[in-house]
Design an enzyme around this catalytic site. Sequence first.
Site, PDB file in Angstrom:
ATOM      1  N   TYR A  52      41.702  35.766  34.929  1.00  0.00           N
ATOM      2  CA  TYR A  52      40.745  36.860  35.129  1.00  0.00           C
ATOM      3  C   TYR A  52      41.067  37.549  36.448  1.00  0.00           C
ATOM      4  CZ  TYR A  52      36.323  39.324  35.957  1.00  0.00           C
ATOM      5  OH  TYR A  52      35.377  40.286  36.202  1.00  0.00           O
ATOM      6  N   LYS A 107      35.919  36.640  47.453  1.00  0.00           N
ATOM      7  CA  LYS A 107      35.067  35.437  47.520  1.00  0.00           C
ATOM      8  C   LYS A 107      34.971  34.834  48.932  1.00  0.00           C
ATOM      9  CE  LYS A 107      34.811  34.957  42.627  1.00  0.00           C
ATOM     10  NZ  LYS A 107      35.846  35.330  41.660  1.00  0.00           N
ATOM     11  N   ASP A 162      46.813  36.723  42.532  1.00  0.00           N
ATOM     12  CA  ASP A 162      45.380  36.951  42.643  1.00  0.00           C
ATOM     13  C   ASP A 162      44.756  35.663  43.177  1.00  0.00           C
ATOM     14  OD1 ASP A 162      42.704  37.317  42.411  1.00  0.00           O
ATOM     15  OD2 ASP A 162      42.747  38.039  40.338  1.00  0.00           O
TER      16      ASP A 162
HETATM   17  C1  LIG Z   1      36.106  36.674  40.940  1.00  0.00           C
HETATM   18  C2  LIG Z   1      37.481  37.052  40.667  1.00  0.00           C
HETATM   19  C3  LIG Z   1      37.904  38.400  40.642  1.00  0.00           C
HETATM   20  C4  LIG Z   1      36.939  39.542  40.693  1.00  0.00           C
HETATM   21  O1  LIG Z   1      36.240  39.604  41.895  1.00  0.00           O
HETATM   22  P1  LIG Z   1      34.875  40.464  41.932  1.00  0.00           P
HETATM   23  O2  LIG Z   1      34.517  40.444  43.374  1.00  0.00           O
HETATM   24  O3  LIG Z   1      33.915  39.738  41.043  1.00  0.00           O
HETATM   25  O4  LIG Z   1      35.193  41.817  41.419  1.00  0.00           O
HETATM   26  C5  LIG Z   1      39.246  38.669  40.520  1.00  0.00           C
HETATM   27  N1  LIG Z   1      40.141  37.684  40.411  1.00  0.00           N
HETATM   28  C6  LIG Z   1      39.779  36.382  40.418  1.00  0.00           C
HETATM   29  C7  LIG Z   1      40.837  35.334  40.324  1.00  0.00           C
HETATM   30  C8  LIG Z   1      38.441  36.034  40.511  1.00  0.00           C
HETATM   31  O5  LIG Z   1      38.093  34.740  40.459  1.00  0.00           O
END
Ligand SMILES: *Cc1c(COP(=O)(O)O)cnc(C)c1O
Length: 404
Positions: free
Chosen positions: A124, A246, A218
Amino acid sequence: MNSPVRAWGAVGGEPRFLVRGRGAYVWDADGNEYVDLVCAFGPLIAGHAHPDVLHALSNAARRGTGFGAPNPVEIELAEAIVEAFASMEKVRLVTSGTEATMTALRIARGATGRARIIKFDGNYHGHNDGLLVRAGSGSATLGVPSSAGVPEGISELTSVVDYNDIEGLEASLRADPPPAAVIVEPVAANMGVVPPVPGFLEKVVELAHEVGALVIFDEVISGFRVARGGAQERYGVHADITCLGKVIGGGLPVAAVGGRAEYIDLLAPTGPVYQAGTLSGNPVACTAGRETVRLLDEAAYATLESRGERLENGLREIIASSGVEVCVQRVGSLMTLFFGVSEVRDFRDASATDTAAFARFFRKMIDGGINIAPSQFEAWFLSLAHGDAEIDRILEVAAHALSS
Ligand SMILES: *Cc1c(COP(=O)(O)O)cnc(C)c1O
């Protein structure tokens, strides 16, 4: 419900409204106390309402909540990030992980002049058009492979490969048209926790570079989580472009995209790739991030690792004696219990889990005062505030939940 992953559709029952958090605990509007393993879906690595973070935050807010001009705190946070990640010379702060990955793709396309992107099934990367294809937890929980409202012209620029599948990746990389980038969660944590198999990340980098594609890690979850320098430090590999989020906001909205100067300098105002944000580098948000990452020294990661290990070992003992088929996958302070399978290496394995068994387990955990995310496809997040007492309590409730 302002984000679908908070819904309880997959587990049944009514979501709790949470009104207060402190350390490892949260309280709902009815006054029930829970040990919290959601930690705001990852940001709260220091626990809820950490006194140092709160103190700095209230001082920052008193000085003004935003200026629309450079401020020292955003520079301090950026310096901490660049210092932690050997692959980053420069960084652009943004407001969400979605924005970070969107910008990373645009940089990669701007740098290479190519359009196609390769992603992994079950990873994701936020809710950008081009990345909402087979995107893990949210869509897996709702049972939809990709989103309505994404024009075919955009989704057809995204190729999807199985996680941990080197041959599949190599074939996709060599296919036409040549790809701008491979984007990967170096520790997959949005189909439950799935570690990279040994050598996988190294191969991603090597093969992508052979065809002139950039590698985007990511690390929105794994950055400052599985090590200070993220999965890149933990596994000794370097990405061309890294996305963070995060933890670097400490519970407030901060994310980042960084990498070698040649890539980040492509962004406006120095370069031709446009990106902007009214709230980017917001001084209050950056203060929460800066104070949080300040708490994350080597000792902090040793603590997170040993607490994670203790919880994992305890769970394994319970599982072995209960005879239920559950596997535990953990990387540092991230872990998932997968029901009805013996190992999960990719999204196909994750899809074979027994979600009904998970739902029964979830209800017993919640009823026993342990707050976990309402989906089989999410991670448990430990924080520095989760001590032996909290781990014992989790194990006690889990033993009951797994016994019947
Ligand atoms: C949470 C998450 C996102 C998206 O971040 P948001 O601040 O919710 O837009 C993207 N990549 C990873 C791996 C994530 O866990």
